[in-house]
Design a protein around this motif. Sequence first.
Motif: not given
Length: 175
Positions: A108-115, A131-138, A140-144
């Motif tokens: 669902n679009r209203n679900k927290p991204l964290q989930v 898990y702190q070594k993993v980063y996500f990119v959407y 072209g930008r890193r998700i903070s």
Amino acid sequence: MASEDPFITVKQQHQTGDSFITLNQQHHQTGNSSTITVKQENQTGDSIITLKHQHQTGDSIITVKHENQTGDSIITVKKQQHPTGQDKDSIINVEVMNQNRRIVFRVNRNKPLQVILTKWIEMEGITVTDYQKVYFVYNGRRISDDDIYNKNKTISDMGLKDGDCITAELSLIGD
């Protein structure tokens, strides 16, 4: 109907010793997917086979569990309806992928991204210390980290649309 080639994942969970084999096929034109998972539980010796078909109108899940100690086999069948009408538009497919694997989340679009990001980390078998070594990119930008761990930041807030992809990267050196 065109579909992509299926991909297979073989994984052993080190904490429990459980073994998994997963076969997944995603049908991009229809948004449907089929997943077969075979799990061998290390502690009990139980075998569990799950067949899940995700469809736009609902999910069908069939589970067969063979209990090692009793020899019993238990079959469970579930049918889960998805919302219809305007609510249907709030359900989207979001891919999270790395160099080894792509997982499509129907959310669902209203679900927290964290989930979905923490679920992806869990499915990859990444330990709490790593898990702190993993980063996500959407886009072209890193998700903070603030966006990832903010329970109020939804998929919609991030601007994710149906079919969008988030790339997971492993940091080789410190941030």
